[in-house]
Scaffold this active site. Structure first.
Site, PDB file in Angstrom:
ATOM      1  N   HIS A  34     -27.487  20.749 -41.562  1.00 32.72           N
ATOM      2  CA  HIS A  34     -26.906  20.059 -42.813  1.00 32.72           C
ATOM      3  C   HIS A  34     -27.223  20.949 -43.802  1.00 32.72           C
ATOM      4  CE1 HIS A  34     -30.820  18.715 -43.511  1.00 32.72           C
ATOM      5  NE2 HIS A  34     -31.104  17.937 -42.435  1.00 32.72           N
ATOM      6  N   GLU A  35     -26.879  20.737 -44.844  1.00 33.32           N
ATOM      7  CA  GLU A  35     -27.036  21.309 -46.344  1.00 33.32           C
ATOM      8  C   GLU A  35     -28.522  21.973 -46.491  1.00 33.32           C
ATOM      9  OE1 GLU A  35     -24.831  18.912 -46.023  1.00 33.32           O
ATOM     10  OE2 GLU A  35     -23.048  19.562 -47.128  1.00 33.32           O
ATOM     11  N   HIS A  37     -30.652  22.454 -44.300  1.00 33.83           N
ATOM     12  CA  HIS A  37     -30.820  23.766 -43.330  1.00 33.83           C
ATOM     13  C   HIS A  37     -30.297  24.824 -43.954  1.00 33.83           C
ATOM     14  CE1 HIS A  37     -31.252  20.298 -40.230  1.00 33.83           C
ATOM     15  NE2 HIS A  37     -32.445  20.958 -40.051  1.00 33.83           N
ATOM     16  N   GLN A  61     -42.524  16.719 -29.423  1.00 36.33           N
ATOM     17  CA  GLN A  61     -42.750  16.036 -30.606  1.00 36.33           C
ATOM     18  C   GLN A  61     -42.341  14.679 -30.797  1.00 36.33           C
ATOM     19  OE1 GLN A  61     -40.842  19.439 -33.000  1.00 36.33           O
ATOM     20  NE2 GLN A  61     -40.277  17.848 -34.362  1.00 36.33           N
ATOM     21  N   GLY A 148     -38.412  22.835 -44.987  1.00 28.24           N
ATOM     22  CA  GLY A 148     -38.075  21.992 -45.964  1.00 28.24           C
ATOM     23  C   GLY A 148     -39.100  20.989 -46.398  1.00 28.24           C
ATOM     24  N   LYS A 150     -38.735  18.212 -47.320  1.00 28.55           N
ATOM     25  CA  LYS A 150     -38.851  16.739 -47.119  1.00 28.55           C
ATOM     26  C   LYS A 150     -39.783  16.464 -45.915  1.00 28.55           C
ATOM     27  CE  LYS A 150     -35.424  14.756 -44.464  1.00 28.55           C
ATOM     28  NZ  LYS A 150     -36.070  13.927 -43.582  1.00 28.55           N
ATOM     29  N   ASP A 151     -40.003  17.201 -45.111  1.00 24.95           N
ATOM     30  CA  ASP A 151     -41.348  17.002 -44.073  1.00 24.95           C
ATOM     31  C   ASP A 151     -42.692  17.649 -44.743  1.00 24.95           C
ATOM     32  OD1 ASP A 151     -39.468  15.846 -41.841  1.00 24.95           O
ATOM     33  OD2 ASP A 151     -38.669  17.710 -41.884  1.00 24.95           O
ATOM     34  N   GLN A 154     -45.562  17.913 -42.227  1.00 29.79           N
ATOM     35  CA  GLN A 154     -45.501  18.935 -41.627  1.00 29.79           C
ATOM     36  C   GLN A 154     -45.506  20.350 -42.076  1.00 29.79           C
ATOM     37  OE1 GLN A 154     -41.811  19.384 -38.667  1.00 29.79           O
ATOM     38  NE2 GLN A 154     -41.173  20.490 -40.175  1.00 29.79           N
ATOM     39  N   ARG A 188     -30.808  12.463 -39.208  1.00 29.99           N
ATOM     40  CA  ARG A 188     -31.041  11.183 -38.897  1.00 29.99           C
ATOM     41  C   ARG A 188     -30.047  10.278 -39.536  1.00 29.99           C
ATOM     42  NH1 ARG A 188     -36.557  12.570 -37.078  1.00 29.99           N
ATOM     43  NH2 ARG A 188     -36.750  12.474 -34.895  1.00 29.99           N
TER      44      ARG A 188
END
Ligand code: PAF
Length: 283
Positions: A34-35, A37, A61, A148, A150-151, A154, A188
């Site tokens: 998506h945008e 990535h 994972q 990103g 967002k994670d 991670q 997701r």
């Protein structure tokens, strides 16, 4: 768009790039691009001679009850999107190629950094992420790798791995990309029903308001968490997994009054879909 499927072929490709003195940017993904990535690929394009995007839904994972089988797989669309964003090649191996033997080597970051937040409800998740990313780093030998924010957990875990294992790679962490209405882009999001999609807006709205409160002088960690919990709970379709604040870098526990840089992170279920989102608080 060149799609490479095997370990032998990506090795050959990378060897060739290195022999020509080219710098390599790696964007590890599980596909369903998506945008968010695309923004990673675009950043990699600007900063490197060669951009490799890996597309691999990494089985190690996912927990046994998680969405490994249902996870969207759409290599043709991904190849198109990756090419538009500036990728040179996609590395899309099979699970057998990445995990050739049932006896295998794990790369695991231990300690609270992998146990808090998502680690609590996904106990094997980060071990799978670090294992596959270590393999991808060995294969692609990137100068820079793009992830990103967002994670956010991670990225903190991967920073620990890169430091501890002396990987000669620069981690480039890119901002969260959001829909126009604020929902953080995620592969997701396609699972959400229209009602859940609307309900999920409570996350970005609440985090934005929490940041405003922090900037306005509310530095009491418990009060901020309480504000976020209360707000998200007011949405009937939202089922909170966690609302937590940790210190950055390293996800260390916070003192009651916040002074420094922090991650305020949430994970919330809408129906069967678990979404994460976060905001950085910095005074
Ligand atoms: O962020 C992801 O999509 C995955 O966790 C990653 C880093 C590609 C490893 O499978």
């Amino acid at each position: 768009m060149k799609i490479i499927r095997t370990v032998a072929d990506i090795r050959e490709y990378v060897r060739c790039c290195k022999s020509e003195g080219k710098s390599i940017g790696l964007v590890p993904t599980m596909g369903a691009l998506h945008e968010g990535h695309a923004s990673l690929i675009e950043a990699a394009r600007k900063e490197n001679d060669v951009v490799i995007v890996s597309v691999f839904v990494n089985p190690t994972q996912f927990g046994p009850t998680e969405d490994f089988d249902a996870y969207p797989r759409q290599l043709d669309a991904d190849a198109q999107r990756a090419e538009q964003a500036g990728a040179d090649v996609i590395f899309a191996p099979t699970p057998k190629e990445m995990y050739p033997s049932v006896d295998m080597t794990w790369v695991e970051v231990t300690g609270d950094i992998t146990k808090v937040l998502c680690g609590r409800s996904r106990p094997i998740h980060f071990r799978g992420v670090t294992t596959v990313v270590a393999k991808l780093f060995h294969l692609a030998q990137p100068n820079r790798a793009y992830f990103g924010l967002k994670d956010a957990q991670q990225t903190e875990v991967l920073r620990r791995m890169v430091t501890d294992l002396f990987f000669d790679v620069e981690l480039r962490i890119m901002p969260i990309i959001r829909e126009a209405d604020g929902l953080a882009k995620s592969s997701r999001n396609v699972y959400l029903s229209p009602a859940e999609r609307t309900a999920a807006l409570i996350l970005s709205k609440t985090l934005r308001e929490a940041k405003e409160k922090f900037v306005g002088g509310l530095h009491d960690a418990a009060a901020l968490v309480d504000f976020v919990r209360t707000n998200i709970s007011s949405e009937p379709l939202a089922d909170i997994d966690y609302v937590e604040i940790y210190q950055l870098p390293g996800l260390l526990p916070v003192k009651s009054s916040l002074k420094g840089k922090y991650l305020l992170a949430v994970a919330v279920r809408f129906g069967t879909t678990r979404l994460i989102d976060n905001v950085i608080l910095e005074d």
